[in-house]
Design a protein around this motif. Structure first.
Motif, PDB file in Angstrom:
ATOM      1  N   VAL A 277     148.018  11.219   9.266  1.00 44.41           N
ATOM      2  CA  VAL A 277     146.799  10.413   9.226  1.00 44.41           C
ATOM      3  C   VAL A 277     147.138   9.096   8.522  1.00 44.41           C
ATOM      4  O   VAL A 277     147.699   9.109   7.425  1.00 44.41           O
ATOM      5  N   PRO A 278     146.799   7.963   9.140  1.00 43.67           N
ATOM      6  CA  PRO A 278     147.090   6.674   8.483  1.00 43.67           C
ATOM      7  C   PRO A 278     146.369   6.546   7.142  1.00 43.67           C
ATOM      8  O   PRO A 278     145.240   7.029   6.987  1.00 43.67           O
ATOM      9  N   LYS A 279     147.022   5.897   6.200  1.00 45.82           N
ATOM     10  CA  LYS A 279     146.449   5.763   4.857  1.00 45.82           C
ATOM     11  C   LYS A 279     145.129   5.005   4.841  1.00 45.82           C
ATOM     12  O   LYS A 279     144.306   5.221   3.963  1.00 45.82           O
ATOM     13  N   HIS A 280     144.877   4.153   5.817  1.00 45.69           N
ATOM     14  CA  HIS A 280     143.627   3.395   5.851  1.00 45.69           C
ATOM     15  C   HIS A 280     142.468   4.177   6.497  1.00 45.69           C
ATOM     16  O   HIS A 280     141.336   3.737   6.461  1.00 45.69           O
ATOM     17  N   HIS A 281     142.756   5.334   7.079  1.00 47.72           N
ATOM     18  CA  HIS A 281     141.731   6.121   7.777  1.00 47.72           C
ATOM     19  C   HIS A 281     140.852   6.858   6.760  1.00 47.72           C
ATOM     20  O   HIS A 281     141.363   7.358   5.754  1.00 47.72           O
ATOM     21  N   PRO A 282     139.545   6.948   7.000  1.00 35.90           N
ATOM     22  CA  PRO A 282     138.659   7.683   6.073  1.00 35.90           C
ATOM     23  C   PRO A 282     139.085   9.135   5.839  1.00 35.90           C
ATOM     24  O   PRO A 282     138.868   9.672   4.757  1.00 35.90           O
ATOM     25  N   LEU A 283     139.700   9.779   6.841  1.00 39.09           N
ATOM     26  CA  LEU A 283     140.158  11.165   6.640  1.00 39.09           C
ATOM     27  C   LEU A 283     141.224  11.240   5.548  1.00 39.09           C
ATOM     28  O   LEU A 283     141.283  12.219   4.791  1.00 39.09           O
ATOM     29  N   TYR A 284     142.066  10.243   5.474  1.00 34.94           N
ATOM     30  CA  TYR A 284     143.114  10.215   4.446  1.00 34.94           C
ATOM     31  C   TYR A 284     142.472  10.195   3.060  1.00 34.94           C
ATOM     32  O   TYR A 284     142.903  10.913   2.154  1.00 34.94           O
ATOM     33  N   LYS A 285     141.420   9.404   2.936  1.00 37.20           N
ATOM     34  CA  LYS A 285     140.701   9.309   1.657  1.00 37.20           C
ATOM     35  C   LYS A 285     140.038  10.634   1.277  1.00 37.20           C
ATOM     36  O   LYS A 285     139.754  10.875   0.114  1.00 37.20           O
ATOM     37  N   GLN A 286     139.801  11.491   2.280  1.00 34.62           N
ATOM     38  CA  GLN A 286     139.218  12.814   2.033  1.00 34.62           C
ATOM     39  C   GLN A 286     140.294  13.879   1.805  1.00 34.62           C
ATOM     40  O   GLN A 286     139.984  15.057   1.707  1.00 34.62           O
ATOM     41  N   GLY A 287     141.550  13.468   1.773  1.00 35.37           N
ATOM     42  CA  GLY A 287     142.637  14.403   1.501  1.00 35.37           C
ATOM     43  C   GLY A 287     143.339  14.944   2.730  1.00 35.37           C
ATOM     44  O   GLY A 287     144.262  15.748   2.616  1.00 35.37           O
ATOM     45  N   GLU A 288     142.942  14.520   3.917  1.00 35.82           N
ATOM     46  CA  GLU A 288     143.585  14.979   5.152  1.00 35.82           C
ATOM     47  C   GLU A 288     144.855  14.169   5.375  1.00 35.82           C
ATOM     48  O   GLU A 288     144.819  12.936   5.319  1.00 35.82           O
ATOM     49  N   ARG A 289     145.975  14.848   5.609  1.00 42.11           N
ATOM     50  CA  ARG A 289     147.244  14.146   5.745  1.00 42.11           C
ATOM     51  C   ARG A 289     147.865  14.256   7.131  1.00 42.11           C
ATOM     52  O   ARG A 289     148.593  13.368   7.555  1.00 42.11           O
ATOM     53  N   VAL A 290     147.594  15.341   7.851  1.00 42.41           N
ATOM     54  CA  VAL A 290     148.198  15.556   9.165  1.00 42.41           C
ATOM     55  C   VAL A 290     147.144  16.151  10.097  1.00 42.41           C
ATOM     56  O   VAL A 290     146.324  16.971   9.674  1.00 42.41           O
ATOM     57  N   LYS A 291     147.182  15.742  11.360  1.00 43.96           N
ATOM     58  CA  LYS A 291     146.279  16.281  12.374  1.00 43.96           C
ATOM     59  C   LYS A 291     147.077  16.724  13.587  1.00 43.96           C
ATOM     60  O   LYS A 291     148.021  16.046  14.008  1.00 43.96           O
ATOM     61  N   ARG A 292     146.690  17.863  14.141  1.00 45.89           N
ATOM     62  CA  ARG A 292     147.166  18.270  15.460  1.00 45.89           C
ATOM     63  C   ARG A 292     146.180  17.672  16.457  1.00 45.89           C
ATOM     64  O   ARG A 292     144.972  17.835  16.313  1.00 45.89           O
ATOM     65  N   ILE A 293     146.701  16.981  17.462  1.00 46.80           N
ATOM     66  CA  ILE A 293     145.858  16.220  18.368  1.00 46.80           C
ATOM     67  C   ILE A 293     146.029  16.746  19.796  1.00 46.80           C
ATOM     68  O   ILE A 293     147.153  16.863  20.292  1.00 46.80           O
ATOM     69  N   TYR A 294     144.890  17.066  20.415  1.00 51.78           N
ATOM     70  CA  TYR A 294     144.848  17.625  21.765  1.00 51.78           C
ATOM     71  C   TYR A 294     143.990  16.730  22.654  1.00 51.78           C
ATOM     72  O   TYR A 294     143.003  16.154  22.199  1.00 51.78           O
ATOM     73  N   ARG A 295     144.347  16.675  23.930  1.00 51.98           N
ATOM     74  CA  ARG A 295     143.578  15.909  24.919  1.00 51.98           C
ATOM     75  C   ARG A 295     143.086  16.861  26.007  1.00 51.98           C
ATOM     76  O   ARG A 295     143.851  17.681  26.514  1.00 51.98           O
ATOM     77  N   TYR A 296     141.825  16.652  26.389  1.00 50.72           N
ATOM     78  CA  TYR A 296     141.182  17.463  27.421  1.00 50.72           C
ATOM     79  C   TYR A 296     140.633  16.527  28.492  1.00 50.72           C
ATOM     80  O   TYR A 296     139.680  15.775  28.238  1.00 50.72           O
TER      81      TYR A 296
ATOM     82  N   TYR B 268     136.455   5.715  22.294  1.00 47.23           N
ATOM     83  CA  TYR B 268     137.879   5.860  22.023  1.00 47.23           C
ATOM     84  C   TYR B 268     138.314   4.759  21.067  1.00 47.23           C
ATOM     85  O   TYR B 268     137.955   3.598  21.250  1.00 47.23           O
ATOM     86  N   SER B 269     139.074   5.136  20.067  1.00 49.47           N
ATOM     87  CA  SER B 269     139.607   4.187  19.096  1.00 49.47           C
ATOM     88  C   SER B 269     140.621   4.921  18.233  1.00 49.47           C
ATOM     89  O   SER B 269     140.728   6.149  18.288  1.00 49.47           O
ATOM     90  N   GLU B 270     141.322   4.176  17.396  1.00 51.28           N
ATOM     91  CA  GLU B 270     142.232   4.820  16.444  1.00 51.28           C
ATOM     92  C   GLU B 270     141.444   5.741  15.515  1.00 51.28           C
ATOM     93  O   GLU B 270     141.883   6.842  15.201  1.00 51.28           O
ATOM     94  N   TYR B 271     140.271   5.285  15.110  1.00 51.13           N
ATOM     95  CA  TYR B 271     139.409   6.084  14.232  1.00 51.13           C
ATOM     96  C   TYR B 271     139.116   7.449  14.858  1.00 51.13           C
ATOM     97  O   TYR B 271     139.299   8.487  14.234  1.00 51.13           O
ATOM     98  N   LEU B 272     138.674   7.451  16.123  1.00 49.61           N
ATOM     99  CA  LEU B 272     138.340   8.717  16.783  1.00 49.61           C
ATOM    100  C   LEU B 272     139.581   9.491  17.215  1.00 49.61           C
ATOM    101  O   LEU B 272     139.506  10.708  17.407  1.00 49.61           O
ATOM    102  N   TYR B 273     140.711   8.832  17.359  1.00 49.83           N
ATOM    103  CA  TYR B 273     141.934   9.550  17.720  1.00 49.83           C
ATOM    104  C   TYR B 273     142.266  10.603  16.655  1.00 49.83           C
ATOM    105  O   TYR B 273     142.658  11.715  16.974  1.00 49.83           O
ATOM    106  N   TYR B 274     142.096  10.252  15.407  1.00 50.62           N
ATOM    107  CA  TYR B 274     142.402  11.189  14.318  1.00 50.62           C
ATOM    108  C   TYR B 274     141.215  12.090  13.972  1.00 50.62           C
ATOM    109  O   TYR B 274     141.405  13.237  13.578  1.00 50.62           O
ATOM    110  N   LEU B 275     140.010  11.568  14.109  1.00 51.64           N
ATOM    111  CA  LEU B 275     138.816  12.362  13.829  1.00 51.64           C
ATOM    112  C   LEU B 275     138.496  13.298  14.985  1.00 51.64           C
ATOM    113  O   LEU B 275     138.084  14.445  14.779  1.00 51.64           O
ATOM    114  N   GLY B 276     138.700  12.821  16.207  1.00 55.32           N
ATOM    115  CA  GLY B 276     138.395  13.584  17.405  1.00 55.32           C
ATOM    116  C   GLY B 276     137.038  13.228  17.974  1.00 55.32           C
ATOM    117  O   GLY B 276     136.155  12.747  17.270  1.00 55.32           O
TER     118      GLY B 276
END
Length: 142
Positions: A120-139, A49-57
């Motif tokens: 997606v935070p600007k410092h996150h690798p997903l942002y650098k790949q063009g991802e701007r928004v994520k829907r986030i689910y918890r199981y 668990y981390s901020e990184y995985l929060y957006y990546l999943g």
């Protein structure tokens, strides 16, 4: 290792430590139609668990185009949940792009909770790949 539900099989391809300081263990499975050599996609499990995985999943998946529309991603997630529980993960985060309707339907079909639609935070690798928004689910799995 093989996980199966008599419709699909998940076959462990590799697991390794990745990320900054080898912080995360990732398990990568190919998805096959049950008892065949027909590979229909993949699913990977990211432990931790981390901020990184929060957006990546904690889970990522892909079903190849000819096999979409049969709930194979849903079934693969259901097979991964008990495996993650054995690894002492009390819950998993899975994310998707808001415009990815098939993935969104898969995540809404699984027994979990929609947390938020987050930029997606600007410092996150997903942002650098063009991802701007994520829907986030918890199981919750434990």
């Amino acid at each position: 290792m093989r996980l199966s539900d008599q419709i699909i099989d998940l076959v462990l391809v590799t697991h390794s430590k990745v990320g900054w300081l080898r912080r995360y263990t990732w398990y990568y499975f190919d998805i096959y139609l049950h008892n065949t050599k027909t590979r229909i996609g993949y699913i990977d499990l990211r432990i931790g668990y981390s901020e990184y995985l929060y957006y990546l999943g904690n889970i990522g998946y892909r079903i190849e185009e000819p096999y979409r529309g049969h709930s194979y991603a849903f079934l693969a997630c259901q097979l991964i949940f008990p495996f993650a529980a054995k690894l002492k993960q009390p819950y998993l985060i899975i994310t998707c792009d808001p415009n990815n309707i098939p993935s969104r339907k898969t995540l809404e079909k699984l027994p979990g909770t929609f947390l938020e639609e987050a930029p997606v935070p600007k410092h996150h690798p997903l942002y650098k790949q063009g991802e701007r928004v994520k829907r986030i689910y918890r199981y919750d799995i434990l």
